[in-house]
Scaffold this motif. Structure first.
Motif, PDB file in Angstrom:
ATOM      1  N   UNK A   1       0.687  -1.236  -0.466  1.00 38.06           N
ATOM      2  CA  UNK A   1      -0.078   0.396   0.060  1.00 38.06           C
ATOM      3  C   UNK A   1       0.798   1.379   0.204  1.00 38.06           C
ATOM      4  N   UNK A   2       2.058   1.282   1.112  1.00 38.79           N
ATOM      5  CA  UNK A   2       3.051   2.642   1.226  1.00 38.79           C
ATOM      6  C   UNK A   2       3.098   2.563  -0.432  1.00 38.79           C
ATOM      7  N   UNK A   3       4.523   1.558  -0.838  1.00 45.32           N
ATOM      8  CA  UNK A   3       4.590   1.205  -2.467  1.00 45.32           C
ATOM      9  C   UNK A   3       3.689   1.924  -2.726  1.00 45.32           C
ATOM     10  N   UNK A   4       2.663   2.006  -3.617  1.00 53.35           N
ATOM     11  CA  UNK A   4       1.434   2.235  -4.363  1.00 53.35           C
ATOM     12  C   UNK A   4       1.087   3.992  -4.442  1.00 53.35           C
ATOM     13  N   UNK A   5       0.852   4.344  -2.531  1.00 48.91           N
ATOM     14  CA  UNK A   5       0.851   5.707  -2.636  1.00 48.91           C
ATOM     15  C   UNK A   5       1.837   6.780  -3.103  1.00 48.91           C
ATOM     16  N   UNK A   6       2.854   5.942  -3.093  1.00 52.92           N
ATOM     17  CA  UNK A   6       4.296   6.868  -2.994  1.00 52.92           C
ATOM     18  C   UNK A   6       4.830   6.416  -5.399  1.00 52.92           C
ATOM     19  N   UNK A   7       4.180   6.317  -5.997  1.00 49.93           N
ATOM     20  CA  UNK A   7       4.173   5.705  -6.907  1.00 49.93           C
ATOM     21  C   UNK A   7       3.811   7.149  -7.621  1.00 49.93           C
ATOM     22  N   UNK A   8       3.052   7.907  -6.789  1.00 54.70           N
ATOM     23  CA  UNK A   8       2.084   9.438  -7.264  1.00 54.70           C
ATOM     24  C   UNK A   8       3.473  10.127  -7.282  1.00 54.70           C
ATOM     25  N   UNK A   9       3.768   9.927  -5.646  1.00 56.37           N
ATOM     26  CA  UNK A   9       5.290  10.750  -5.381  1.00 56.37           C
ATOM     27  C   UNK A   9       6.169   9.725  -4.091  1.00 56.37           C
ATOM     28  N   UNK A  10       7.597  10.078  -4.303  1.00 53.42           N
ATOM     29  CA  UNK A  10       8.429   9.040  -4.234  1.00 53.42           C
ATOM     30  C   UNK A  10       8.390   8.764  -3.428  1.00 53.42           C
ATOM     31  N   UNK A  11       8.461  10.472  -2.589  1.00 55.42           N
ATOM     32  CA  UNK A  11       8.332  10.917  -0.734  1.00 55.42           C
ATOM     33  C   UNK A  11       7.243  11.089  -0.353  1.00 55.42           C
ATOM     34  N   UNK A  12       6.591  11.200  -0.516  1.00 55.35           N
ATOM     35  CA  UNK A  12       4.735  11.131   0.110  1.00 55.35           C
ATOM     36  C   UNK A  12       5.351  10.667   1.621  1.00 55.35           C
TER      37      UNK A  12
END
Length: 339
Positions: free
Chosen positions: A225-236
């Motif tokens: 889930x974390x990796x998926x969210x950070x597809x939008x912004x790698x440092x989110x």
């Protein structure tokens, strides 16, 4: 520092002028009936109207309760979007699942795909956009229910936990589908203007799963889930909240890719700090005390959390809706040194 700068700096482990004091939303609900009555914005209306959701979230900051905006105010949105039946609750009770969708992990293909353009998913995304347009310097916290909590809201939980062990291949297919849907919701929150996201997974505790299955299911899919969210912004920035006692899974928690970790009131901050020396820790003022104790007790608990090495001050769990506003305000006053 404004509250947004302070929180984002603390999440990076950088120096701050003082500790941030937040309550994210989602499972860690910060709305109380006293606030609803003062604003005239009530549940369940604020669960289904983006403007009311945004205004009620903003009131938390305006009334000196916490230093953030956070939406939504419950953890049923993902399950509802995949087909679960929801009772929308009242001004005292949060929405809750009343009808499961499937009877076994093997039936995951019966679930609906989450649509970011409909229902309460869209309401939440629109509320984030409204808050973002304020340009107020207040951090906007988006919220997601963790994969295990969503999965166990789609079918009977006891059956679900048994099948994690008995039907492992189908369990992983089920968990992958569920996590993929939550990722879509998370990415939409980032794109709408959330400054960070808190993932709460109260059903995925070490106490329930044990170390082996905590690693196989909780850690694996939280990281997906974390990796998926950070597809939008790698440092989110992402915070993960885990309920319950954590002693049996300290090493597994260390594998999570979150920026900060939020813990239940039963977790001793000094103890967990020994196991997670370089981690950003958030918490963990007792929600029970916030509802039933007095302001002086809350002040002492807040001071203890600060002295124990917490990085971000926050309640340990969602607030009881009957909690007195003055008790909640006492946390922030103590953090600011105003008491």
């Amino acid at each position: 520092m404004n509250s947004r700068e302070r929180l984002l700096s603390a999440l990076k482990g950088n120096k701050v002028d003082r500790l941030p004091c937040i309550c994210p939303g989602g499972m860690m609900n910060m709305i109380i009936t006293e606030l609803m009555e003062r604003t005239g914005i009530m549940w369940p209306d604020a669960h289904i109207d983006a403007n009311k959701m945004a205004d009620l979230a903003a009131a938390v900051y305006e009334y000196g309760m916490f230093e953030n905006y956070g939406v939504p105010f419950c953890m049923t949105i993902e399950a509802e979007a995949m087909g679960a039946g929801i009772d929308m609750g009242s001004k005292i009770f949060e929405p809750h699942v009343v009808d499961y969708v499937i009877d076994s992990v093997s039936e995951y293909n019966k679930l609906r795909a989450l649509d970011v353009n409909s229902g309460r998913v869209k309401v939440t995304i629109d509320a984030i956009s409204i808050l973002n347009n304020k340009g107020s310097g207040v951090p906007i916290v988006g919220n997601l229910s963790g994969p295990i909590s969503v999965a166990s809201s789609l079918m009977e939980p006891v059956t679900y936990y048994k099948e994690l062990r008995r039907k492992r291949e189908d369990s992983h297919k089920f968990m992958e589908f569920v996590t993929e849907q939550i990722i879509k919701f998370g990415q939409a929150q980032v794109e709408a203007g959330a400054d960070l996201i808190t993932i709460s997974d109260p059903s995925g505790t070490g106490e329930i799963l044990g170390p082996k299955y905590f690693e196989e299911y909780a850690v694996k899919y939280l990281n997906m889930l974390i990796d998926g969210i950070r597809e939008v912004d790698k440092d989110f920035p992402i915070i993960v909240h885990i309920c319950g006692q954590m002693r049996s899974v300290y090493s597994q928690i260390d594998e999570l890719k979150a920026d900060a970790f939020s813990f239940d009131a039963v977790v001793n901050i000094k103890e967990i700090r020994k196991h997670m020396e370089d981690k950003i820790l958030m918490g963990n003022i007792s929600s029970f005390a916030l509802q039933s104790a007095n302001e002086e007790k809350i002040k002492k608990m807040t001071e203890n959390a600060i002295n124990s090495g917490i990085n971000i001050v926050s309640p340990a769990c969602g607030l009881g809706t009957q909690s007195p506003m003055k008790n909640i305000q006492a946390i922030l006053k103590t953090v600011k040194g105003e008491n």
